[in-house]
Design a protein around this motif. Structure first.
Motif, PDB file in Angstrom:
ATOM      1  N   GLU A  39       0.828  -1.205   0.000  1.00 28.45           N
ATOM      2  CA  GLU A  39       0.000   0.000   0.000  1.00 28.45           C
ATOM      3  C   GLU A  39       0.865   1.259   0.000  1.00 28.45           C
ATOM      4  O   GLU A  39       1.893   1.313   0.672  1.00 28.45           O
ATOM      5  N   GLN A  40       0.410   2.267  -0.732  1.00 33.62           N
ATOM      6  CA  GLN A  40       1.101   3.558  -0.733  1.00 33.62           C
ATOM      7  C   GLN A  40       0.628   4.380   0.453  1.00 33.62           C
ATOM      8  O   GLN A  40      -0.562   4.429   0.763  1.00 33.62           O
ATOM      9  N   GLY A  41       1.591   5.028   1.127  1.00 35.24           N
ATOM     10  CA  GLY A  41       1.250   5.930   2.224  1.00 35.24           C
ATOM     11  C   GLY A  41       1.075   5.216   3.558  1.00 35.24           C
ATOM     12  O   GLY A  41       1.305   4.013   3.689  1.00 35.24           O
ATOM     13  N   THR A  42       0.649   5.981   4.551  1.00 36.16           N
ATOM     14  CA  THR A  42       0.548   5.465   5.918  1.00 36.16           C
ATOM     15  C   THR A  42      -0.889   5.190   6.354  1.00 36.16           C
ATOM     16  O   THR A  42      -1.106   4.739   7.481  1.00 36.16           O
ATOM     17  N   ASP A  43      -1.864   5.437   5.499  1.00 37.21           N
ATOM     18  CA  ASP A  43      -3.269   5.253   5.892  1.00 37.21           C
ATOM     19  C   ASP A  43      -3.541   3.831   6.376  1.00 37.21           C
ATOM     20  O   ASP A  43      -4.327   3.614   7.296  1.00 37.21           O
ATOM     21  N   VAL A  44      -2.873   2.861   5.762  1.00 35.92           N
ATOM     22  CA  VAL A  44      -3.101   1.461   6.108  1.00 35.92           C
ATOM     23  C   VAL A  44      -2.772   1.182   7.572  1.00 35.92           C
ATOM     24  O   VAL A  44      -3.341   0.281   8.189  1.00 35.92           O
ATOM     25  N   LEU A  45      -1.880   1.990   8.155  1.00 35.84           N
ATOM     26  CA  LEU A  45      -1.502   1.776   9.551  1.00 35.84           C
ATOM     27  C   LEU A  45      -2.646   2.104  10.510  1.00 35.84           C
ATOM     28  O   LEU A  45      -2.632   1.665  11.662  1.00 35.84           O
ATOM     29  N   GLY A  46      -3.624   2.853  10.014  1.00 38.46           N
ATOM     30  CA  GLY A  46      -4.763   3.221  10.851  1.00 38.46           C
ATOM     31  C   GLY A  46      -5.909   2.230  10.788  1.00 38.46           C
ATOM     32  O   GLY A  46      -6.949   2.444  11.423  1.00 38.46           O
ATOM     33  N   GLU A  47      -5.735   1.146  10.040  1.00 40.31           N
ATOM     34  CA  GLU A  47      -6.818   0.173   9.843  1.00 40.31           C
ATOM     35  C   GLU A  47      -6.850  -0.877  10.952  1.00 40.31           C
ATOM     36  O   GLU A  47      -6.569  -2.044  10.729  1.00 40.31           O
TER      37      GLU A  47
END
Length: 215
Positions: A39-47
Motif C-alpha cells: 500500500e502507498q502511504g501510511t493510511d493502512v496503519l490506521g486500519e
C-alpha cells in the motif's frame, strides 16, 4: 507457510525509488510463501489491528504520520509482529517520531560524500542472516546513523574520514537485529535505489533478515 501475511507500506521521497523497491520486496516475499499486501502511504496503519500481519516492511522516507496509526504499528510489533526493512525507507521514515526510532534501533543522520565506494564487514559470520557471506565492497550512500547500543550488529562499515574528517575510524552498524517487546526487528542500511538489489549480498541479507523478523 503460505498463510503468512506481510504488509509493505511505501512512499515519501522519490529519490529512494520506493515503488520500484517495494515491488522487488513484494516479489521476494511472495516467492518465500507470504501473502503480501502493498500500500502507498501510511493510511493502512490506521486500519485497526495490524497484528494480523506476521511481517511489516516500511519503505517510506521522511513523511509525517498521525499519532494513532503510528501507535498501531508500534503496538503490533511489541505484541509480536515482525518489522524489517532497509536504508532510508525504514531508518528515516518518520524523522519526527522518537518512539518509532526507539523501535527501529537507529535513525539516519548523514551520508558524507553521498554515493561513494566503501567496505561492508561481516561481524557475526555465525548468524544465519549473514552466514556464508564474505566482507564485500559496496557503492552507495554510506549511512552515518544514531543507533541504540543494545542492537545486535551483524555487519558494519568503517568511515575513512575523507568526506567528514571527524568521522575517521568510526565503526558504524550497517546490518542489525534486535527485539522490541515480543517482536523481531531487522534492519539493513544498504539499498539506496532499486538497482542495488542487483548486488547479490545486499539482496540476500535483506531477504534472510525479513524472513528472520517475520513471526
Amino acid at each position: 507457510m503460505s498463510n503468512r501475511q506481510a504488509l509493505i507500506f511505501w512512499g515519501g521521497w522519490e529519490g529512494h525509488e520506493p515503488e520500484a523497491c517495494s515491488r522487488i520486496v513484494d516479489e521476494m516475499l511472495t516467492e518465500s510463501g507470504f501473502q503480501v499486501r502493498r500500500e502507498q502511504g501510511t493510511d493502512v496503519l490506521g486500519e485497526g489491528d495490524l497484528g494480523r500481519y506476521d511481517l511489516i516492511v516500511p519503505m517510506i522516507t521522511q513523511v509525517q504520520v498521525e499519532k494513532e496509526p503510528l501507535q498501531n504499528l508500534i503496538a503490533a510489533v511489541e505484541a509480536g509482529t515482525g518489522l524489517g526493512g532497509h536504508h532510508g525507507g525504514m531508518a528515516d521514515a518518520f524523522r519526527m517520531e522518537p518512539a518509532y526510532q526507539f523501535m527501529v534501533g537507529g535513525q539516519w543522520v548523514a551520508h558524507p560524500g553521498d554515493i561513494i565506494d566503501y567496505r561492508v564487514d561481516i561481524n557475526r559470520p555465525d548468524d544465519p542472516i549473514v552466514a556464508g557471506i564474505a566482507d564485500f565492497d559496496y557503492r552507495s550512500e554510506q549511512y552515518f546513523m544514531h543507533v541504540d547500543p543494545g542492537i545486535e550488529v551483524l555487519a558494519s562499515t568503517t568511515f575513512s574520514g575523507e568526506h567528514a574528517p571527524w568521522t575517521s575510524g568510526v565503526v558504524m552498524p550497517v546490518v542489525w537485529k534486535h527485539r522490541y517487546g515480543a517482536g523481531r526487528v531487522f534492519y539493513s542500511a544498504l539499498g539506496h535505489v532499486a538497482a542495488e538489489f542487483d548486488v547479490p549480498p545486499m539482496k540476500e541479507i535483506l531477504r534472510r533478515g525479513l524472513l528472520w523478523a517475520a513471526r
